[in-house]
Motif scaffolding. Sequence first.
Motif, PDB file in Angstrom:
ATOM      1  N   TYR A  10     132.870   4.591  19.218  1.00 16.06           N
ATOM      2  CA  TYR A  10     131.801   4.427  20.212  1.00 16.06           C
ATOM      3  C   TYR A  10     132.182   3.348  21.237  1.00 16.06           C
TER       4      TYR A  10
ATOM      5  N   ALA B  68     131.807  12.499  23.431  1.00 17.99           N
ATOM      6  CA  ALA B  68     130.594  11.869  22.889  1.00 17.99           C
ATOM      7  C   ALA B  68     129.595  12.940  22.426  1.00 17.99           C
ATOM      8  N   TYR B 123     123.853   7.515  14.119  1.00 18.98           N
ATOM      9  CA  TYR B 123     125.054   7.388  14.951  1.00 18.98           C
ATOM     10  C   TYR B 123     125.163   8.564  15.920  1.00 18.98           C
ATOM     11  N   PHE B 127     125.342   8.640  20.033  1.00 25.95           N
ATOM     12  CA  PHE B 127     126.398   9.303  20.811  1.00 25.95           C
ATOM     13  C   PHE B 127     125.789  10.293  21.810  1.00 25.95           C
ATOM     14  N   SER B 130     123.888   8.419  24.563  1.00 22.56           N
ATOM     15  CA  SER B 130     124.844   7.720  25.429  1.00 22.56           C
ATOM     16  C   SER B 130     125.568   8.692  26.352  1.00 22.56           C
TER      17      SER B 130
END
Lengths: 63, 151
Positions: A10, B68, B123, B127, B130
């Motif tokens: 990330y 992502a 998580y 992702f 984002s």
Amino acid sequence: MSHFLLMVVYALLLSVFFAALWRRNRREQVVLFLQLFIGMVGGGLLVAWLMYPFPSGPPAPIP
Amino acid sequence: MSAPIRSPETTRPETPAAKAAAAAALDAAAGRRGALAAMLAVIFPGLGHLYLGRKARAALFAAIVLVAVVIGAKLDGNLYTPVKDHPLTLLATLGSMGMGLPYFVLLLPLHYTGDVTAQGYDYGTAFLLSAGLMNLLLVLDAWDVGTGRKE
């Protein structure tokens, strides 16, 4: 995947993204990438280290 | 005796009104270019930069956003959709929709919803969200580059 690996991936994606978005010069891009990447991974490890003495408690209920 | 050579300056409009009209025409063209680049960037990550001739940057940005998205989906993260009586999910939905076409591909043909019981749910959600927010920044960047505010 481990939590640490996910954090690194990330941080890697975001660091490359912002370095390419905010800087045009290659050298400046590398500097910003390193600052962001080390800041995110290092900051995560620092927070994890600070939280280590505290008990995690029972898992949160699934909504 | 030879005729005086007319420099480019002498052929340009000299009056303030003509100069203002020329500047306005240039601004309008740059505005259209920026708007089209921003619209293309909304549709698919990197498309706006590709339109502006920034091929390497377009490929890099598209790769980052798509990686992502793929990681987020593999981890069964939440692809936000509006939930009644939860106004913040509307903001999260707008942020996720920022990724453009991939959001609708995941939602409609693939019927992706995520799995709240999955180990990587949080998580994956980070992702996916984002990815959308990164592409929204790309839209603004494409607009700035297209209008000439940025290189």
